[in-house]
Design a protein around this motif. Structure first.
Motif, short mmCIF file in Angstrom:
data_model
loop_
_atom_site.label_atom_id
_atom_site.label_comp_id
_atom_site.label_asym_id
_atom_site.label_seq_id
_atom_site.Cartn_x
_atom_site.Cartn_y
_atom_site.Cartn_z
N ILE A 195 0.85 -1.19 0.00
CA ILE A 195 0.00 0.00 0.00
C ILE A 195 0.89 1.24 0.00
O ILE A 195 1.82 1.37 0.80
CB ILE A 195 -0.93 0.05 1.22
CG1 ILE A 195 -1.98 -1.06 1.17
CG2 ILE A 195 -1.63 1.41 1.31
CD1 ILE A 195 -2.95 -1.05 2.34
N GLU A 196 0.59 2.14 -0.91
CA GLU A 196 1.29 3.42 -0.98
C GLU A 196 0.26 4.54 -0.86
O GLU A 196 -0.84 4.43 -1.40
CB GLU A 196 2.04 3.55 -2.31
CG GLU A 196 2.85 4.83 -2.44
CD GLU A 196 3.83 4.80 -3.60
OE1 GLU A 196 4.58 5.79 -3.77
OE2 GLU A 196 3.86 3.78 -4.34
N VAL A 197 0.62 5.59 -0.13
CA VAL A 197 -0.29 6.73 0.03
C VAL A 197 0.43 8.00 -0.39
O VAL A 197 1.65 8.15 -0.19
CB VAL A 197 -0.80 6.86 1.49
CG1 VAL A 197 -1.66 5.67 1.87
CG2 VAL A 197 0.36 7.02 2.46
N GLU A 198 -0.31 8.90 -0.97
CA GLU A 198 0.27 10.16 -1.44
C GLU A 198 0.14 11.24 -0.38
O GLU A 198 -0.91 11.43 0.21
CB GLU A 198 -0.45 10.62 -2.71
CG GLU A 198 0.06 11.94 -3.26
CD GLU A 198 -0.71 12.38 -4.49
OE1 GLU A 198 -0.41 11.87 -5.58
OE2 GLU A 198 -1.63 13.22 -4.36
N ALA A 199 1.24 11.95 -0.16
CA ALA A 199 1.25 13.08 0.77
C ALA A 199 1.72 14.32 0.04
O ALA A 199 2.75 14.30 -0.64
CB ALA A 199 2.18 12.79 1.95
N ASP A 200 0.94 15.38 0.17
CA ASP A 200 1.30 16.66 -0.46
C ASP A 200 1.91 17.63 0.54
O ASP A 200 2.50 18.65 0.14
CB ASP A 200 0.05 17.31 -1.08
CG ASP A 200 -0.59 16.43 -2.12
OD1 ASP A 200 0.15 15.85 -2.93
OD2 ASP A 200 -1.83 16.31 -2.14
N LEU A 218 4.24 8.42 -0.86
CA LEU A 218 4.60 9.17 -2.06
C LEU A 218 4.65 10.66 -1.72
O LEU A 218 3.64 11.25 -1.32
CB LEU A 218 3.58 8.92 -3.17
CG LEU A 218 3.72 9.75 -4.44
CD1 LEU A 218 5.00 9.39 -5.17
CD2 LEU A 218 2.52 9.56 -5.35
N LEU A 219 5.81 11.27 -1.86
CA LEU A 219 5.99 12.69 -1.55
C LEU A 219 5.85 13.46 -2.86
O LEU A 219 6.74 13.47 -3.70
CB LEU A 219 7.37 12.90 -0.93
CG LEU A 219 7.69 11.99 0.27
CD1 LEU A 219 9.13 12.17 0.72
CD2 LEU A 219 6.72 12.26 1.43
#
Length: 282
Positions: A195-200, A218-219
């Protein structure tokens, strides 16, 4: 080359669109049926080769009697003037297959070549170069193969082999508790799937590193300082991927922030085909 139904379909489509119902009317009309030739496919510039095995399959599909000798395999470095493939056989058959074979070979070698430039740019760091799903429709398997030929690594193949929560997935659910519950449920059903999650923002990174079950954060479009600060928040085995607007001029600095992966969509969506040519002799 191993059997690959996707590749077989691509080759058949390529042959059909180029030869149509009438075949190569120029070669068929102007070249003697029994004429034979020798040919060489050569590099007109320095590049990383990818796809000569596919080119060989194309020639054999057009005419099984064509003799094909691959001199440089996928992943090889070719300097200007180097021979990639030697050919011999019916002249008309070679010419009928020429453009189809070169289209595969030039496109895939272009991807391998630009990938290798990124790989070389991050040497000395722990960062690995990843591709994305920004591929030519139908070509994903072979374009990702070309990335590996250039020394890069494949990200997920599609929507089926890795969960990736991006900002659009979280539009209607920002509650950390709700997200955590869904991650637990996902891992219960798919225990071996990452599982990968995107962070802004750094705020999101702080939130995600405290959650269980997340493998990669994910940066997205972060500054170098933000990337470094995000990496400093690492907990356990969680990994970080940098993405967004990264090019050959910036990738080295991004790698030095300590991220584990750098994904680059342009490896496949903007790669320039390398200059190769087929030269015939009687």
């Amino acid at each position: 080359m191993k059997e690959n139904p996707t590749l077989d379909t691509l080759i058949e489509i390529a042959i059909s669109e180029d030869l149509g119902n009438l075949g190569d009317i120029t070669s068929n009309f102007f070249i003697d049926d029994i004429a034979v030739s020798k040919g060489t496919i050569i590099a007109k510039e320095r590049c990383i080769i990818s796809g000569p095995e596919i080119a060989e399959t194309v020639f054999k599909r057009i005419d099984p009697s064509i003799k094909v000798n691959v001199k440089l395999k996928s992943g090889s470095i070719a300097d200007q003037g180097d021979v990639i493939i030697n050919l011999s056989g019916n002249t008309s058959s070679i010419l009928s297959a020429e453009r189809i074979a070169l289209n595969f070979l030039q496109r895939l070698s272009g991807i391998a070549t630009i990938t290798n430039k990124y790989v070389e740019a991050v040497k000395g760091t722990n960062a690995k170069i990843l591709d994305t799903r920004k591929t030519t429709p139908g070509w994903r398997v072979i374009e990702k193969m070309a990335v590996k030929s250039g020394g890069g690594n494949n990200h997920r193949m599609g929507l089926f082999d890795m969960a990736m929560l991006k900002d659009n997935h979280l539009t209607n659910d920002h509650d950390p508790n709700s997200i955590q519950q869904k991650i637990h449920a996902f891992k219960k059903q798919y225990p071996k799937t990452r599982i990968e999650v995107e962070a802004d923002t750094l705020e999101q990174v702080n939130q995600f590193v405290k959650m269980e079950g997340i493998d990669v954060i994910l940066l997205d479009n972060m500054s170098l300082d933000e990337l470094s600060e995000s990496v400093s928040l690492r907990r356990g085995s969680i990994q970080f991927e940098a993405s967004g607007g990264i090019n050959l001029e910036t990738v080295s600095q991004v790698a030095k922030t300590g991220v584990d992966f750098i994904s680059v969509g342009s490896l496949t969506h903007s790669a320039v085909s390398v200059d190769l040519s087929l030269e015939l002799e009687p």
